[in-house]
Scaffold this motif. Structure first.
Motif, short mmCIF file in Angstrom:
data_model
loop_
_atom_site.label_atom_id
_atom_site.label_comp_id
_atom_site.label_asym_id
_atom_site.label_seq_id
_atom_site.Cartn_x
_atom_site.Cartn_y
_atom_site.Cartn_z
N CYS A 163 42.23 -18.10 10.22
CA CYS A 163 41.24 -18.00 11.30
C CYS A 163 41.08 -19.34 11.99
CB CYS A 163 39.88 -17.57 10.75
SG CYS A 163 39.74 -15.80 10.47
N LEU A 221 42.10 -19.82 15.88
CA LEU A 221 41.04 -20.16 16.84
C LEU A 221 41.30 -21.52 17.49
CD1 LEU A 221 37.95 -18.82 14.88
CD2 LEU A 221 38.85 -17.94 17.05
N LEU A 263 41.25 -14.14 22.00
CA LEU A 263 40.30 -15.07 21.41
C LEU A 263 39.05 -14.32 20.94
CD1 LEU A 263 39.60 -17.99 20.73
CD2 LEU A 263 38.76 -18.26 23.07
N HIS A 307 37.65 -14.11 17.13
CA HIS A 307 36.27 -14.45 16.76
C HIS A 307 35.64 -13.28 15.99
CE1 HIS A 307 35.51 -18.39 18.41
NE2 HIS A 307 36.00 -18.03 19.59
N CYS A 309 37.16 -12.98 12.53
CA CYS A 309 36.90 -14.17 11.70
C CYS A 309 35.42 -14.35 11.41
CB CYS A 309 37.48 -15.41 12.39
SG CYS A 309 39.29 -15.41 12.45
N GLU A 339 32.75 -14.18 13.55
CA GLU A 339 31.96 -14.84 14.58
C GLU A 339 31.66 -13.85 15.71
OE1 GLU A 339 34.19 -18.30 15.73
OE2 GLU A 339 33.96 -19.22 13.75
N GLU A 346 30.27 -15.12 19.18
CA GLU A 346 31.27 -15.73 20.06
C GLU A 346 32.12 -14.65 20.73
OE1 GLU A 346 31.50 -18.98 20.93
OE2 GLU A 346 29.67 -19.18 19.74
N ALA A 347 32.44 -13.61 19.98
CA ALA A 347 33.21 -12.49 20.55
C ALA A 347 32.42 -11.82 21.67
CB ALA A 347 33.55 -11.48 19.46
#
Length: 119
Positions: free
Chosen positions: A6, A10, A30, A34, A37, A39, A42-43
Motif C-alpha cells: 500500500c 500510494l 489512486l 486509498h 489500503c 483510507e 481519502e478515497a
C-alpha cells in the motif's frame, strides 16, 4: 493488500500527481488504492473531485466505489458508462480493481449483454 505494498503504491501514484497527472485514470486508481489500503476518507475526496468533472469519468468513479466495497454505486456508474458507450468498459473485464464485482451476475450482463463484448 499488504501495508508495505500500500505504501509503495500510494507513493508512486502520489508522484504521478506531483508531475501534474490529474488524469481521471490516475485519480481513479489512486482512489481505489486509498480505499483498499484503509483510507476511505481519502478515497471519497477523490470521488468528489471526479464527480465534479464534466462529463464525469464513470468507470473511474466505479473503480473507487468497488474499492470501497459499495457494489451498488459501482454498478450504477458502470451502467451509466454503458449507457454512454464509454470505450473504457472494454478494460473493465480484466481490471484488478473490478475483481470484487465479477461474481455478481450484473457484471456479465453489463459487459456481454448490454455492451455486447465478446466472451
Amino acid at each position: 493488500m499488504g501495508k508495505s505494498m500500500c505504501n509503495e503504491s500510494l507513493r508512486e501514484y502520489g508522484r504521478s500527481r506531483l508531475l501534474g497527472a490529474d488524469a481521471p485514470g490516475i485519480l481513479g486508481n489512486l482512489g481505489y488504492l486509498h480505499a483498499r489500503c484503509g483510507e476511505p476518507n481519502e478515497a471519497r475526496k477523490l470521488l468528489d473531485q471526479l464527480s465534479n468533472r464534466r462529463p464525469p469519468p464513470e468507470v473511474d468513479i466505479a473503480r473507487i466505489y468497488a474499492g470501497l466495497g459499495d457494489k451498488e454505486r459501482a454498478f450504477l456508474h458502470l451502467q451509466r458508462a454503458a449507457d454512454l458507450r464509454y470505450s473504457q468498459l472494454v478494460f473493465v473485464r480484466g481490471s484488478t480493481a473490478m475483481r470484487e464485482l465479477r461474481s455478481d451476475p450484473r457484471f456479465d450482463r453489463l459487459l456481454f449483454e448490454t455492451m455486447g463484448l465478446p466472451r
